[in-house]
Scaffold this motif. Sequence first.
Motif, mmCIF file in Angstrom:
data_model
loop_
_atom_site.group_PDB
_atom_site.id
_atom_site.type_symbol
_atom_site.label_atom_id
_atom_site.label_comp_id
_atom_site.label_asym_id
_atom_site.label_seq_id
_atom_site.Cartn_x
_atom_site.Cartn_y
_atom_site.Cartn_z
ATOM 1 N N VAL A 127 1.257 6.837 -2.457
ATOM 2 C CA VAL A 127 0.200 6.048 -1.824
ATOM 3 C C VAL A 127 -1.126 6.212 -2.575
ATOM 4 O O VAL A 127 -1.795 5.230 -2.919
ATOM 5 C CB VAL A 127 0.004 6.489 -0.354
ATOM 6 C CG1 VAL A 127 -1.120 5.709 0.295
ATOM 7 C CG2 VAL A 127 1.293 6.311 0.422
ATOM 8 N N GLU A 128 -1.490 7.493 -2.847
ATOM 9 C CA GLU A 128 -2.794 7.706 -3.470
ATOM 10 C C GLU A 128 -2.814 7.233 -4.924
ATOM 11 O O GLU A 128 -3.843 6.806 -5.432
ATOM 12 C CB GLU A 128 -3.233 9.174 -3.360
ATOM 13 C CG GLU A 128 -2.338 10.201 -4.031
ATOM 14 C CD GLU A 128 -1.234 10.735 -3.132
ATOM 15 O OE1 GLU A 128 -0.790 9.979 -2.239
ATOM 16 O OE2 GLU A 128 -0.825 11.893 -3.322
ATOM 17 N N SER A 140 -12.630 10.683 -5.475
ATOM 18 C CA SER A 140 -11.217 10.915 -5.792
ATOM 19 C C SER A 140 -10.710 9.818 -6.728
ATOM 20 O O SER A 140 -9.889 10.089 -7.598
ATOM 21 C CB SER A 140 -10.331 11.076 -4.553
ATOM 22 O OG SER A 140 -10.677 10.203 -3.551
ATOM 23 N N LEU A 141 -11.210 8.602 -6.562
ATOM 24 C CA LEU A 141 -10.801 7.548 -7.501
ATOM 25 C C LEU A 141 -11.359 7.830 -8.893
ATOM 26 O O LEU A 141 -10.660 7.689 -9.897
ATOM 27 C CB LEU A 141 -11.293 6.174 -7.031
ATOM 28 C CG LEU A 141 -10.659 5.576 -5.784
ATOM 29 C CD1 LEU A 141 -10.924 4.078 -5.714
ATOM 30 C CD2 LEU A 141 -9.167 5.817 -5.743
ATOM 31 N N ALA A 155 -13.949 9.536 -1.138
ATOM 32 C CA ALA A 155 -13.070 8.446 -1.582
ATOM 33 C C ALA A 155 -13.506 7.971 -2.973
ATOM 34 O O ALA A 155 -12.683 7.842 -3.885
ATOM 35 C CB ALA A 155 -13.102 7.307 -0.574
ATOM 36 N N ALA A 214 -3.692 3.709 -4.869
ATOM 37 C CA ALA A 214 -5.143 3.573 -4.665
ATOM 38 C C ALA A 214 -5.873 3.803 -5.985
ATOM 39 O O ALA A 214 -6.787 3.057 -6.340
ATOM 40 C CB ALA A 214 -5.618 4.554 -3.596
ATOM 41 N N HIS A 215 -5.450 4.857 -6.696
ATOM 42 C CA HIS A 215 -6.109 5.169 -7.975
ATOM 43 C C HIS A 215 -5.936 4.023 -8.971
ATOM 44 O O HIS A 215 -6.815 3.753 -9.776
ATOM 45 C CB HIS A 215 -5.523 6.457 -8.580
ATOM 46 C CG HIS A 215 -5.711 7.666 -7.709
ATOM 47 N ND1 HIS A 215 -4.896 8.779 -7.789
ATOM 48 C CD2 HIS A 215 -6.592 7.930 -6.721
ATOM 49 C CE1 HIS A 215 -5.288 9.669 -6.888
ATOM 50 N NE2 HIS A 215 -6.314 9.174 -6.222
ATOM 51 N N ALA A 265 0.821 -1.217 0.000
ATOM 52 C CA ALA A 265 0.000 0.000 0.000
ATOM 53 C C ALA A 265 0.857 1.270 0.000
ATOM 54 O O ALA A 265 0.357 2.343 -0.317
ATOM 55 C CB ALA A 265 -0.927 0.005 1.202
ATOM 56 N N GLY A 266 2.135 1.153 0.373
ATOM 57 C CA GLY A 266 3.029 2.309 0.264
ATOM 58 C C GLY A 266 3.295 3.067 1.544
ATOM 59 O O GLY A 266 3.625 4.249 1.524
ATOM 60 N N ARG A 267 3.164 2.410 2.665
ATOM 61 C CA ARG A 267 3.398 3.100 3.924
ATOM 62 C C ARG A 267 4.855 3.536 4.048
ATOM 63 O O ARG A 267 5.766 2.782 3.736
ATOM 64 C CB ARG A 267 3.036 2.182 5.083
ATOM 65 C CG ARG A 267 2.828 2.942 6.347
ATOM 66 C CD ARG A 267 2.299 2.047 7.442
ATOM 67 N NE ARG A 267 2.011 2.882 8.571
ATOM 68 C CZ ARG A 267 0.785 3.126 9.016
ATOM 69 N NH1 ARG A 267 -0.244 2.563 8.445
ATOM 70 N NH2 ARG A 267 0.595 3.919 10.026
ATOM 71 N N VAL A 309 -5.285 -0.494 -5.971
ATOM 72 C CA VAL A 309 -4.796 -1.234 -4.803
ATOM 73 C C VAL A 309 -5.560 -0.771 -3.565
ATOM 74 O O VAL A 309 -5.647 0.428 -3.304
ATOM 75 C CB VAL A 309 -3.279 -0.997 -4.585
ATOM 76 C CG1 VAL A 309 -2.813 -1.664 -3.300
ATOM 77 C CG2 VAL A 309 -2.490 -1.502 -5.782
ATOM 78 N N PHE A 310 -6.110 -1.711 -2.842
ATOM 79 C CA PHE A 310 -6.886 -1.379 -1.644
ATOM 80 C C PHE A 310 -6.312 -2.145 -0.465
ATOM 81 O O PHE A 310 -6.053 -3.342 -0.561
ATOM 82 C CB PHE A 310 -8.348 -1.761 -1.851
ATOM 83 C CG PHE A 310 -9.226 -1.511 -0.660
ATOM 84 C CD1 PHE A 310 -9.870 -0.285 -0.498
ATOM 85 C CD2 PHE A 310 -9.418 -2.494 0.319
ATOM 86 C CE1 PHE A 310 -10.682 -0.051 0.604
ATOM 87 C CE2 PHE A 310 -10.225 -2.248 1.429
ATOM 88 C CZ PHE A 310 -10.866 -1.024 1.559
ATOM 89 N N LEU A 311 -6.148 -1.436 0.654
ATOM 90 C CA LEU A 311 -5.709 -2.106 1.879
ATOM 91 C C LEU A 311 -6.822 -2.022 2.910
ATOM 92 O O LEU A 311 -7.264 -0.926 3.265
ATOM 93 C CB LEU A 311 -4.436 -1.435 2.427
ATOM 94 C CG LEU A 311 -3.939 -1.928 3.788
ATOM 95 C CD1 LEU A 311 -3.467 -3.386 3.720
ATOM 96 C CD2 LEU A 311 -2.804 -1.046 4.317
#
Lengths: 481, 250
Positions: free
Chosen positions: B72-73, B105-106, B102, B76-77, B48-50, B80-82
């Motif tokens: 990170v975002e 934004s996607l 949410a 998501a776009h 997820a990119g933490r 990828v979902f955590l």
Amino acid sequence: MSESMQILEDHTKTEYKYGFTSDLEMDALPKGLNEDVVKHISKKKNEPEFMLEYRLKAFRHWKTLKEPTWHNVHYDPIDYQDIIYYAAPKPKKELQSLDEVDPDLLKTFEKLGIPLNEQKILAGVAVDAVLDSVSVKTTYKEKLAELGIIFCSFSEAVQEHPELIKKYLGTVVPYTDNYFAALNAAVFSDGSFVYIPEGVRCPMELSTYFRINMANTGQFERTLVVAEPGSYVSYLEGCTAPMRDENQLHAAVVELISKENATVKYSTVQNWYPGNDKGEGGIYNFVTKRGLCAGRNAKITWTQVETGSAITWKYPSCILKGDHSVGEFYSVAVTNNLQQADTGTKMIHIGKNTKSTIISKGISAGKSQNSYRGLVKIGPKATNAHNFSQCDSLLMGDRCGAHTFPYLEVDNPSAQVEHEATTSKIGEDQLFYLKQRGFSEEDAINTIVSGFCKDVFQELPMEFAAEAKKLLGISLEGSVG
Amino acid sequence: MLTIKDLTVKIEDKTILKGLNLTINPGEVHAIMGPNGSGKSTLANVIAGREEYEVVGGQILFNGEDLLEMEVEERAHAGVFLAFQYPVEIPGVSNANFLKSAINSLRTARGEEELDAITTLKLIREKAALVEMDEKFLQRSLNEGFSGGEKKRNEMLQMALLEPQLAVLDETDSGLDIDALKVVANAVNKLRDEERSFVVVTHYQRLLNYIIPDFVHVLYNGVIVKSGGKELALELEDRGYEWVKELATV
């Protein structure tokens, strides 16, 4: 076009007009402050004798005072003899197009969604008149006049309604109150006056956006709002657009009087220039604001969103004299970079069954320092007084500070006083969570901060609240990570 | 869809993942099991990119793109979902508004039009029913005062709304009673299709009674020490993690 937009246009036109008027007096007094200066100001403004006396008494008292040092802010000493206390309205330097304006300022305007024409006005660029604003202004003034509402500049009120000024000026904030209030009383230039007659509900938000006379309210502003029994008024002060001013020291005084069953709501968005990121050049904002709930069931609500100024020193307060009167204070104070804010409120309970609510949200970022200072005083006769205080601080990063100084004086055993305080850090966890759901960093910060301030924003008139949210986002840009 | 090659990850000075390899194809469900401290959650968070995790070696490709180069975002776009092990609380932000932002934004990132408020609300209600969430939770502040089970339901609601291509569930089952567990499993099963893949990180076999995985991997000491089909989970249940530790030393 909505009414508020027309009003904006109106405001636009007004400034434009001043920008071009060529017959304005260009005289300014030399730097420094003495009795002659005070006399000169009064004379220039063609004031009645009682005003001159008031100013002189204030000045003589001010000379005996020392600048306060108890607050949690630090700045180099102010040289009060190095300030010009009277300058006639000067035309602003006229620019030919937006290309000549500081690009940073334009970027901020864009983010705030300020219409192009208004951007030009705020930046001091010439614009063509877009509509006949005179008729709008007249309609607006007529509508208020029909109801007997007075809404005008302070100077105009001194000329047109001297009896009201004489009766109420300094009754809530006497010139003896504090150093800056005394200074203001001696040299104040202009401000606003509002009078709502008995039983009248003011049908619109009274805003400095469309106050009739906008010229040179400047440095030492004086505002007086009188709400007669059973009346209602909501007053908006300030502007979300960044305000620059060459005067570094600002010392305003605001007095509110709410009589029996009257309600005064006073909302402020303050976005004075905070200085650059080295802390240079920002405005020092030393404000005394106080409201008197004079009669039974009177109510005063202060709502403020403070994002600007290098130094903010401000404690909008309520004196709850009438039985069953209500005082409320909702505040968001944001500090970033090297800004310092020492702000809060005083709730003085005198009458029986009086009630006060304090919601303070402090947000600190950068290397800034943000202090809440509040006094709740329950007098011996204030049976069954009730206060609820909540002071929350949000820290962004680890170089800023948040401080809370709650003072409590209770002289009546039946009082109920509740105080809650929290300090939290804007969490990497919260940011990561929102970003994982697709939010940009900017949107994530705005979302968290708006959530934190919700209790205050919901007290603001709706359009103002939306602007205030955006403003917060901009003020805090780049402050995390 | 997801190819992890030789992934080595540090946090502070400790190496957690030590050259991990994993390939996930569209439509597959992979369970990652292992004892505490084996690196399961690290894997989920790195995908997820933490930021606190430092990738010191290896590669993650997502549909051929270098996932580690993406913000990170952006991940998501890209789909990828955590589902978080500990969903955070955000006071003052209503759940419904958060969900709407949410979703939009996607959509915006993908060049689609934003959904209007009414359509969004309808969609949210529909998916809330899927995870058996009471609508009153939509008006409350995001996760604030939610019980553990309610928070996980809310994670599943977000997953159902955002329709990711790859969903990583980080110990979503921890601390859940059997009813909540079934809700989580049900949400995953309803979303399973030929295109969508899942990584289910779990300590216990229990969840895998309801989400039948295509593959089970055992993570120990930063590497996958054994992979197999769904029966591997049962064998683990039987023999315990001590057995895995023995495997690792062989």
